[in-house]
Design a protein around this motif. Structure first.
Motif: not given
Length: 450
Positions: A182-188, A192-193, A230-233
């Motif tokens: 599982q990956i909880v993705l956090c913006r920035g 991305g890379e 921050e939330p994802f757009t």
């Protein structure tokens, strides 16, 4: 301590009773439920128990591996392990004060991973724990990875050992232990890379690792003093999907698995169509919101094809979270078309309790539900998904009960199971809906402090 002995079981034949205490098997103490299962899964063994009066019994048991029929006071037969991390995205840290105590417990117990599918970080697992998983052939183990960058993982989990814990993946892989990630993705932060490198490195663990879900961080309004996230757009969501789907093609060519899976939230946020059913590899990560809507659609359409209009007329209502409401409305249109006598109201519930960025049905509270449905046309009954309620109990996250909602809205409330078949049945048949509600109340609680 033994709390129950099944009638007709070996335990009853041995005259074991509630209140007896299991001391050892073959002269060795029992560490936990897995140790117990392993040691009793043999043709014969010696069990030592202490009776309530202090007398110790040594029982020579020839069970042939048959279950003894014993229930213990703690499902794990040991203390639950709490989380040592201070993750920047932890939702429990975003809970308001004053809720029931168990909602603040952070578990990070590998044993719950096997028993009920919880995800663990590996940070509080010793070499001994890994040895036991391999020795007992426990699988699958569900692992919260988040990033394969050791330094970044230390920062995200606020644990200086979090990076080294990734080495345990290699031991499990080398032993052939089935895993899910599982990956909880956090913006920035890990997108991305960073996400690209994580996906590249995790792909090497397939097919021993069966799947990896990527889910967006959940952000409540209670984040004062916490790491700024921050939330994802909509645009972000599209980029994440493109990245994952590109890697799905790579993995499918390499090992026959799509392997990486974006949760339904990404597709709804991006305004894109959900993947076709075969791309979910058998729905391995439904609990993470991966494929739930696709499966609901497949089951609902199949059920509609097999069901004929009975000519009945009824006005009723459903409520859900904001995220899935447009998708569910499409399904309700299909139901209305085939069963014109049903007037179905679908109400999306805004999450005022946790904040409007929380849009899933499982985090809707009773107070938000009552406030937003008060005065609305509801018909003869209200259907609510079982994810809104505590397992085995008719209680919302804020401890408001189903009965209280019924009283406030002056309407029967039915708790509906999660499948499309059950949903259609509950819509068409009030008695079936009542039976589903009763079945939820009779649900056997899993081995968890929550």
């Amino acid at each position: 301590m033994i709390t129950a002995v099944a009638p007709g079981s070996i335990g009853e034949e041995l005259e074991l009773e509630p209140g007896d205490v299991l001391l050892s098997i073959d002269g060795e103490p029992v560490e936990d439920i897995f140790d117990y299962e392993y040691k009793t899964d043999s043709e014969a063994f010696v069990m030592t128990v202490r009776k309530p009066d202090g007398e110790e019994w040594e029982l020579e048991i020839e069970s042939g591996g048959e279950d003894l029929g014993l229930t213990f006071e703690n499902g794990l037969m040991s203390e639950y392990r709490s989380c040592r991390n201070k993750c920047i995205f932890c939702f429990i840290d975003q809970m308001p004060p004053g809720m029931r105590e168990t909602l603040y417990f952070k578990d990070d117990d590998s044993r719950l991973s096997f028993l009920q599918g919880n995800y663990v970080t590996l940070t509080n697992m010793s070499d001994h724990d890994i040895d036991r998983i391999i020795r007992f052939h426990l699988a699958p183990i569900n692992i919260s990875i988040h990033t394969m960058n050791p330094e970044l993982r230390c920062r995200m989990l606020n644990n200086r050992f979090a990076g080294d814990a990734l080495k345990k993946l290699d031991r499990l892989y080398e032993a052939g232990t089935e895993m899910n990630g599982q990956i909880v993705l956090c913006r920035g932060i890990n997108d991305g890379e960073e996400l690209e490198e994580t996906l590249k490195r995790l792909a090497a663990y397939a097919p021993c690792m069966k799947s990896v879900s990527i889910v967006p961080v959940g952000l409540s309004k209670y984040r004062e003093g916490l790491y700024p996230l921050e939330p994802f757009t909509k645009e972000d969501a599209g980029q994440v999907i493109d990245q994952i789907e590109r890697w799905q093609k790579i993995c499918y060519q390499a090992c026959g698995l799509h392997f990486f899976h974006a949760s339904d939230e990404w597709y709804l946020l991006a305004g894109r169509k959900l993947p076709e059913e075969e791309r979910y590899d058998g729905y391995l990560q439904l609990e993470n919101g991966v494929g739930m809507l696709r499966l609901l659609y497949e089951e609902m359409t199949d059920a509609l094809e097999k069901t004929q209009d009975d000519g009945r007329k009824e006005e009723l209502s459903l409520a859900t979270g904001l995220l899935a409401a447009p998708y569910l409305e499409t399904l309700m249109e299909m139901v209305r078309e085939k069963f014109p006598g049903r007037m179905i109201h679908l109400y999306p519930i805004r999450n005022d309790f946790f904040g409007e960025q929380i849009t899933v049905a499982g985090l809707i509270t009773g107070q938000d539900l009552m406030a937003q449905l008060k005065g609305k046309p509801l018909g003869s009954r209200l259907l609510l998904p079982e994810v809104m309620f505590k397992n085995g109990e008719e209680v919302f996250l804020d401890d408001i009960t189903r009965t209280q909602v019924e009283t406030a809205l002056q309407i029967p409330v039915h708790i509906v199971k999660s499948s499309g078949y059950d949903l259609l049945e509950a819509i068409l048949d009030p008695e079936a809906a009542r039976l589903q509600t009763a079945a939820h109340g009779a649900y056997e609680l899993k081995s968890s402090p929550q």
